[in-house]
Motif scaffolding. Structure first.
Motif, PDB file in Angstrom:
ATOM      1  N   LEU A 100      40.544 -84.986 -74.123  1.00  0.00           N
ATOM      2  CA  LEU A 100      40.305 -86.201 -74.909  1.00  0.00           C
ATOM      3  C   LEU A 100      40.562 -87.458 -74.083  1.00  0.00           C
ATOM      4  N   GLU A 101      41.588 -87.435 -73.241  1.00  0.00           N
ATOM      5  CA  GLU A 101      41.872 -88.581 -72.375  1.00  0.00           C
ATOM      6  C   GLU A 101      40.729 -88.841 -71.389  1.00  0.00           C
ATOM      7  N   ARG A 102      40.071 -87.785 -70.960  1.00  0.00           N
ATOM      8  CA  ARG A 102      38.978 -87.932 -69.997  1.00  0.00           C
ATOM      9  C   ARG A 102      37.641 -88.243 -70.659  1.00  0.00           C
ATOM     10  N   GLY A 103      37.638 -88.349 -71.978  1.00  0.00           N
ATOM     11  CA  GLY A 103      36.432 -88.790 -72.658  1.00  0.00           C
ATOM     12  C   GLY A 103      35.687 -87.742 -73.452  1.00  0.00           C
ATOM     13  N   ALA A 104      36.274 -86.562 -73.636  1.00  0.00           N
ATOM     14  CA  ALA A 104      35.610 -85.552 -74.463  1.00  0.00           C
ATOM     15  C   ALA A 104      35.528 -86.051 -75.899  1.00  0.00           C
ATOM     16  N   GLU A 105      34.407 -85.779 -76.508  1.00  0.00           N
ATOM     17  CA  GLU A 105      34.239 -86.199 -77.892  1.00  0.00           C
ATOM     18  C   GLU A 105      34.738 -85.134 -78.866  1.00  0.00           C
ATOM     19  N   GLY A 106      34.858 -83.918 -78.381  1.00  0.00           N
ATOM     20  CA  GLY A 106      35.321 -82.841 -79.239  1.00  0.00           C
ATOM     21  C   GLY A 106      35.855 -81.695 -78.409  1.00  0.00           C
ATOM     22  N   PHE A 107      36.358 -80.688 -79.114  1.00  0.00           N
ATOM     23  CA  PHE A 107      37.034 -79.584 -78.459  1.00  0.00           C
ATOM     24  C   PHE A 107      36.829 -78.350 -79.322  1.00  0.00           C
ATOM     25  N   LEU A 108      36.265 -77.291 -78.750  1.00  0.00           N
ATOM     26  CA  LEU A 108      36.073 -76.031 -79.456  1.00  0.00           C
ATOM     27  C   LEU A 108      36.827 -74.922 -78.737  1.00  0.00           C
ATOM     28  N   THR A 109      37.400 -74.006 -79.503  1.00  0.00           N
ATOM     29  CA  THR A 109      38.058 -72.857 -78.888  1.00  0.00           C
ATOM     30  C   THR A 109      37.200 -71.617 -79.096  1.00  0.00           C
ATOM     31  N   LYS A 110      37.326 -70.693 -78.135  1.00  0.00           N
ATOM     32  CA  LYS A 110      36.615 -69.424 -78.223  1.00  0.00           C
ATOM     33  C   LYS A 110      37.450 -68.463 -79.051  1.00  0.00           C
ATOM     34  N   PRO A 111      36.864 -67.608 -79.851  1.00  0.00           N
ATOM     35  CA  PRO A 111      35.429 -67.499 -80.066  1.00  0.00           C
ATOM     36  C   PRO A 111      34.905 -68.722 -80.819  1.00  0.00           C
ATOM     37  N   ILE A 112      33.732 -69.143 -80.435  1.00  0.00           N
ATOM     38  CA  ILE A 112      33.140 -70.368 -80.974  1.00  0.00           C
ATOM     39  C   ILE A 112      32.751 -70.182 -82.432  1.00  0.00           C
ATOM     40  N   ASP A 113      33.076 -71.162 -83.233  1.00  0.00           N
ATOM     41  CA  ASP A 113      32.646 -71.212 -84.627  1.00  0.00           C
ATOM     42  C   ASP A 113      31.231 -71.798 -84.611  1.00  0.00           C
ATOM     43  N   PHE A 114      30.224 -70.919 -84.604  1.00  0.00           N
ATOM     44  CA  PHE A 114      28.851 -71.384 -84.466  1.00  0.00           C
ATOM     45  C   PHE A 114      28.350 -72.149 -85.682  1.00  0.00           C
ATOM     46  N   ALA A 115      28.905 -71.905 -86.847  1.00  0.00           N
ATOM     47  CA  ALA A 115      28.524 -72.694 -88.027  1.00  0.00           C
ATOM     48  C   ALA A 115      28.965 -74.145 -87.830  1.00  0.00           C
ATOM     49  N   ARG A 116      30.174 -74.327 -87.352  1.00  0.00           N
ATOM     50  CA  ARG A 116      30.684 -75.678 -87.081  1.00  0.00           C
ATOM     51  C   ARG A 116      29.869 -76.351 -85.967  1.00  0.00           C
ATOM     52  N   LEU A 117      29.576 -75.579 -84.918  1.00  0.00           N
ATOM     53  CA  LEU A 117      28.791 -76.121 -83.817  1.00  0.00           C
ATOM     54  C   LEU A 117      27.382 -76.478 -84.278  1.00  0.00           C
ATOM     55  N   ARG A 118      26.792 -75.667 -85.122  1.00  0.00           N
ATOM     56  CA  ARG A 118      25.451 -75.956 -85.648  1.00  0.00           C
ATOM     57  C   ARG A 118      25.453 -77.291 -86.407  1.00  0.00           C
ATOM     58  N   ASP A 119      26.494 -77.521 -87.213  1.00  0.00           N
ATOM     59  CA  ASP A 119      26.608 -78.791 -87.943  1.00  0.00           C
ATOM     60  C   ASP A 119      26.721 -79.968 -86.970  1.00  0.00           C
ATOM     61  N   GLU A 120      27.500 -79.783 -85.923  1.00  0.00           N
ATOM     62  CA  GLU A 120      27.675 -80.825 -84.903  1.00  0.00           C
ATOM     63  C   GLU A 120      26.337 -81.132 -84.222  1.00  0.00           C
ATOM     64  N   ILE A 121      25.619 -80.098 -83.862  1.00  0.00           N
ATOM     65  CA  ILE A 121      24.320 -80.273 -83.201  1.00  0.00           C
ATOM     66  C   ILE A 121      23.320 -80.920 -84.145  1.00  0.00           C
ATOM     67  N   ARG A 122      23.307 -80.485 -85.379  1.00  0.00           N
ATOM     68  CA  ARG A 122      22.393 -81.065 -86.373  1.00  0.00           C
ATOM     69  C   ARG A 122      22.626 -82.569 -86.502  1.00  0.00           C
ATOM     70  N   ALA A 123      23.891 -82.981 -86.509  1.00  0.00           N
ATOM     71  CA  ALA A 123      24.208 -84.417 -86.590  1.00  0.00           C
ATOM     72  C   ALA A 123      23.699 -85.150 -85.359  1.00  0.00           C
ATOM     73  N   ARG A 124      23.820 -84.541 -84.194  1.00  0.00           N
ATOM     74  CA  ARG A 124      23.331 -85.173 -82.939  1.00  0.00           C
ATOM     75  C   ARG A 124      21.819 -85.297 -82.950  1.00  0.00           C
ATOM     76  N   VAL A 125      21.138 -84.249 -83.445  1.00  0.00           N
ATOM     77  CA  VAL A 125      19.671 -84.274 -83.512  1.00  0.00           C
ATOM     78  C   VAL A 125      19.213 -85.368 -84.466  1.00  0.00           C
ATOM     79  N   GLU A 126      19.850 -85.468 -85.628  1.00  0.00           N
ATOM     80  CA  GLU A 126      19.487 -86.489 -86.610  1.00  0.00           C
ATOM     81  C   GLU A 126      19.729 -87.886 -86.049  1.00  0.00           C
ATOM     82  N   LYS A 127      20.812 -88.062 -85.332  1.00  0.00           N
ATOM     83  CA  LYS A 127      21.132 -89.367 -84.742  1.00  0.00           C
ATOM     84  C   LYS A 127      20.103 -89.763 -83.676  1.00  0.00           C
ATOM     85  N   ALA A 128      19.637 -88.778 -82.922  1.00  0.00           N
ATOM     86  CA  ALA A 128      18.672 -89.043 -81.851  1.00  0.00           C
ATOM     87  C   ALA A 128      17.265 -89.277 -82.371  1.00  0.00           C
ATOM     88  N   ALA A 129      16.983 -88.776 -83.583  1.00  0.00           N
ATOM     89  CA  ALA A 129      15.618 -88.886 -84.126  1.00  0.00           C
ATOM     90  C   ALA A 129      15.280 -90.272 -84.601  1.00  0.00           C
TER      91      ALA A 129
END
Length: 129
Positions: A100-129
């Motif tokens: 976070l100090e180096r500028g990360a916007e988020g942090f995920l631990t393995k095993p990855i919660d792909f439902a959470r990641l999908r929501d994050e990606i969906r928000a990025r796609v909507e923002k970029a559109a």
């Protein structure tokens, strides 16, 4: 212009895993994913992303050679407009703080919660559109 997500992880099976979890989105061309197995390859991919809009970088922290934390620092200099989410098997507080100090916007631990990641990606796609 296509939307691009860069996934950085030294483990080769990560690409297969991500392609399986996001197969619908990739087939529908909601976004594209590019994969790099080292920080050096990732920096090259970032520099080469001229025909696409880079909307997100997902990077493992523990990699041989240049670490994901060092990649994070370099990526934020080259592309401060692109959010970076760090991924690690070791979700300790110190690693999270450094990311976070180096500028990360988020942090995920393995095993990855792909439902959470999908929501994050969906928000990025909507923002970029």
């Amino acid at each position: 212009m296509s939307l691009l997500i860069l996934v950085v992880d030294d483990e080769a099976d990560v690409e297969t895993l991500f392609r399986q979890h996001f197969r619908r989105e990739l087939k529908a061309r909601a976004f594209d994913m590019q994969f790099a197995q080292s920080a050096e390859a990732a920096l090259s991919a970032i520099d080469g992303a001229v025909d696409a809009t880079l909307i997100l970088i997902l990077s493992d922290i523990n990699m041989p050679g240049t670490s994901g934390l060092d990649l994070l620092t370099k990526a934020r200099v080259v592309r401060p407009d692109v959010p970076v989410i760090m991924i690690t098997a070791y979700g300790d507080g110190e690693t999270r703080r450094k990311a976070l100090e180096r500028g990360a916007e988020g942090f995920l631990t393995k095993p990855i919660d792909f439902a959470r990641l999908r929501d994050e990606i969906r928000a990025r796609v909507e923002k970029a559109a």
